[in-house]
Design an enzyme around this catalytic site. Structure first.
Site, PDB file in Angstrom:
ATOM      1  N   HIS A 127      -3.905  -9.785   3.113  1.00 48.62           N
ATOM      2  CA  HIS A 127      -4.853 -10.327   4.111  1.00 48.62           C
ATOM      3  C   HIS A 127      -5.854 -11.089   3.176  1.00 48.62           C
ATOM      4  O   HIS A 127      -7.104 -11.369   3.761  1.00 48.62           O
ATOM      5  CB  HIS A 127      -5.742  -9.374   4.957  1.00 48.62           C
ATOM      6  N   GLY A 195      -3.848   5.461   3.097  1.00 49.68           N
ATOM      7  CA  GLY A 195      -4.992   4.815   3.507  1.00 49.68           C
ATOM      8  C   GLY A 195      -5.029   3.625   4.698  1.00 49.68           C
ATOM      9  O   GLY A 195      -5.926   3.096   4.886  1.00 49.68           O
TER      10      GLY A 195
HETATM   11  P1  NAD Z   1      -8.049   1.057   9.093  1.00 53.19           P
HETATM   12  O1  NAD Z   1      -9.259   0.944   8.914  1.00 53.19           O
HETATM   13  O2  NAD Z   1      -7.326   0.666  10.543  1.00 53.19           O
HETATM   14  O3  NAD Z   1      -7.531   2.465   9.060  1.00 53.19           O
HETATM   15  C1  NAD Z   1      -8.038   3.513   7.689  1.00 53.19           C
HETATM   16  C2  NAD Z   1      -7.183   4.412   7.542  1.00 53.19           C
HETATM   17  O4  NAD Z   1      -7.564   5.194   6.485  1.00 53.19           O
HETATM   18  C3  NAD Z   1      -7.194   5.741   8.665  1.00 53.19           C
HETATM   19  O5  NAD Z   1      -5.955   5.736   9.119  1.00 53.19           O
HETATM   20  C4  NAD Z   1      -7.995   6.783   8.004  1.00 53.19           C
HETATM   21  O6  NAD Z   1      -7.414   7.959   8.534  1.00 53.19           O
HETATM   22  C5  NAD Z   1      -7.727   6.568   6.489  1.00 53.19           C
HETATM   23  N1  NAD Z   1      -8.532   7.240   5.767  1.00 53.19           N
HETATM   24  C6  NAD Z   1      -9.964   7.085   5.851  1.00 53.19           C
HETATM   25  N2  NAD Z   1     -10.614   7.777   4.808  1.00 53.19           N
HETATM   26  C7  NAD Z   1      -9.463   8.018   3.970  1.00 53.19           C
HETATM   27  C8  NAD Z   1      -9.530   8.465   2.576  1.00 53.19           C
HETATM   28  N3  NAD Z   1     -10.697   8.994   1.878  1.00 53.19           N
HETATM   29  N4  NAD Z   1      -8.310   8.838   1.907  1.00 53.19           N
HETATM   30  C9  NAD Z   1      -7.303   8.656   2.657  1.00 53.19           C
HETATM   31  N5  NAD Z   1      -7.140   7.981   3.917  1.00 53.19           N
HETATM   32  C10 NAD Z   1      -8.438   7.860   4.627  1.00 53.19           C
HETATM   33  O7  NAD Z   1      -7.562   0.352   7.818  1.00 53.19           O
HETATM   34  P2  NAD Z   1      -6.041  -0.655   7.861  1.00 53.19           P
HETATM   35  O8  NAD Z   1      -4.820   0.018   8.305  1.00 53.19           O
HETATM   36  O9  NAD Z   1      -6.141  -1.147   6.438  1.00 53.19           O
HETATM   37  O10 NAD Z   1      -6.275  -1.924   8.503  1.00 53.19           O
HETATM   38  C11 NAD Z   1      -7.696  -2.432   8.896  1.00 53.19           C
HETATM   39  C12 NAD Z   1      -7.993  -4.120   8.072  1.00 53.19           C
HETATM   40  O11 NAD Z   1      -9.109  -4.017   7.912  1.00 53.19           O
HETATM   41  C13 NAD Z   1      -6.910  -4.073   7.120  1.00 53.19           C
HETATM   42  O12 NAD Z   1      -6.068  -5.177   7.368  1.00 53.19           O
HETATM   43  C14 NAD Z   1      -8.015  -4.661   5.951  1.00 53.19           C
HETATM   44  O13 NAD Z   1      -7.732  -6.192   6.074  1.00 53.19           O
HETATM   45  C15 NAD Z   1      -9.404  -4.536   6.742  1.00 53.19           C
HETATM   46  N6  NAD Z   1     -10.287  -3.854   5.935  1.00 53.19           N
HETATM   47  C16 NAD Z   1     -10.229  -3.981   4.635  1.00 53.19           C
HETATM   48  C17 NAD Z   1     -11.269  -3.071   3.932  1.00 53.19           C
HETATM   49  C18 NAD Z   1     -11.234  -3.328   2.356  1.00 53.19           C
HETATM   50  O14 NAD Z   1     -10.931  -4.323   1.786  1.00 53.19           O
HETATM   51  N7  NAD Z   1     -11.722  -2.256   1.848  1.00 53.19           N
HETATM   52  C19 NAD Z   1     -12.266  -2.332   4.564  1.00 53.19           C
HETATM   53  C20 NAD Z   1     -12.157  -2.635   6.070  1.00 53.19           C
HETATM   54  C21 NAD Z   1     -11.143  -3.242   6.572  1.00 53.19           C
END
Ligand code: NAD
Ligand code: ZN
Length: 259
Positions: A127, A195
């Site tokens: 992404h 995650g």
């Molecule tokens: P999502 O936000 O849809 O889901 C997050 C998942 O992580 C959930 O299933 C949750 O249960 C799990 N989770 C939360 N805390 C956790 C932990 N401590 N350990 C293990 N699992 C944990 O995330 P997604 O599936 O990546 O999709 C969201 C989109 O948003 C992605 O495509 C991404 O591009 C973007 N995004 C990126 C970031 C980042 O770069 N850090 C942050 C937020 C969203």
């Protein structure tokens, strides 16, 4: 279902064995892997979507219609968080597995650059990235940190609006990343899925592709996902950092013990 510590230990041992016995291990990571680095996910507990409407902010049409609003509601705060975030044990664990020859590639949906900061060298950013922004007019690229204190929306010297180099909802996955991810997903014999809520397509499909090609799927998540009962062979229910610490320790132990 909750997993007792004995059960988790046993699943981790079995998963470590699969990793050691594999020729080609790939990871697919999502926002949950970076939660312990202080970056909120979109969905799940503490997710950003509980506070803001994704279609209103993270869709390309919303951005193009009102970039100042999207910068103020999402990009600026996220950008500030990411600039100062540090990798956690889950990112370090994957980097360590790569170093010892037990991890071929990380496919990440994240835009935070934390895999690279932890030392992973083969990372596919499905992404895109929040590390840089590009001008909508002249396409000049610059680091996002240059524009986090500017008037919103930040602008290029040419006057064009700047956008983060991530993939908004409604946009295509960058072709090179898409093809590279498909190729590694189809070729792996073990996939670690960490995650991710597995609801954002086509990223979630990478794990389905791996499964169709007979890969063993090891999932790490705090909660069950659509994958857990359908394609995951092993579900480690727990925080990514702690789970990866245990998994890499088990891999180290088994490697030291020899075949
Ligand atoms: P999502 O936000 O849809 O889901 C997050 C998942 O992580 C959930 O299933 C949750 O249960 C799990 N989770 C939360 N805390 C956790 C932990 N401590 N350990 C293990 N699992 C944990 O995330 P997604 O599936 O990546 O999709 C969201 C989109 O948003 C992605 O495509 C991404 O591009 C973007 N995004 C990126 C970031 C980042 O770069 N850090 C942050 C937020 C969203
Ligand atoms: Zn410009």
């Amino acid at each position: 279902m909750t997993q007792g510590s004995k059960m988790v230990e046993s699943i981790i041992r079995q998963a470590a064995k699969k990793i050691i016995g594999a020729n080609n291990v790939v990871a697919l990571t999502g926002a949950g892997i970076s939660v312990e680095s202080g970056i909120p996910p979109f969905r799940g507990k503490g997710g950003l979507w509980a506070k803001i409407d994704p279609v209103e902010v993270a869709h390309i049409d919303a951005f193009l219609e009102n970039p100042a609003k999207v910068w103020r509601l999402l990009i600026r705060d996220m950008g500030r968080l990411l600039v100062s975030a540090a990798p956690n044990d889950a990112h370090h664990g994957l980097a360590e597995l790569e170093k010892v020859g037990c991890m071929a590639t990380v496919i990440t949906q994240n835009v935070d650059g934390l895999h690279q900061a932890a030392g992973s060298r083969r990372v596919i950013e499905f992404h895109g990235t929040f590390a840089t922004v590009s001008c909508l007019q002249c396409h000049l690229q610059q680091p996002i940190k240059n524009c986090l204190t500017a008037d919103m929306p930040p602008r290029c010297d040419c006057g064009g609006v700047l956008r983060p180099d991530c993939v908004f909802f409604g946009e295509m996955i960058p072709t090179a990343a898409f093809h590279a991810a498909q190729a590694v997903a189809a070729a792996c014999d073990v996939m670690l899925v960490i995650g991710t809520s597995a609801t954002v397509e086509p990223a979630a499909h990478m794990s389905v592709m791996a499964k169709q090609n007979r890969a063993v799927i090891i999932e790490i998540n705090l909660e069950s996902t659509p994958l857990s009962d359908s394609i995951s062979d092993y579900m480690i229910k727990g925080p990514a950092g702690e789970s990866m610490r245990q998994l890499t320790a088990a891999v180290d132990q088994m490697r030291a013990a020899g075949p």
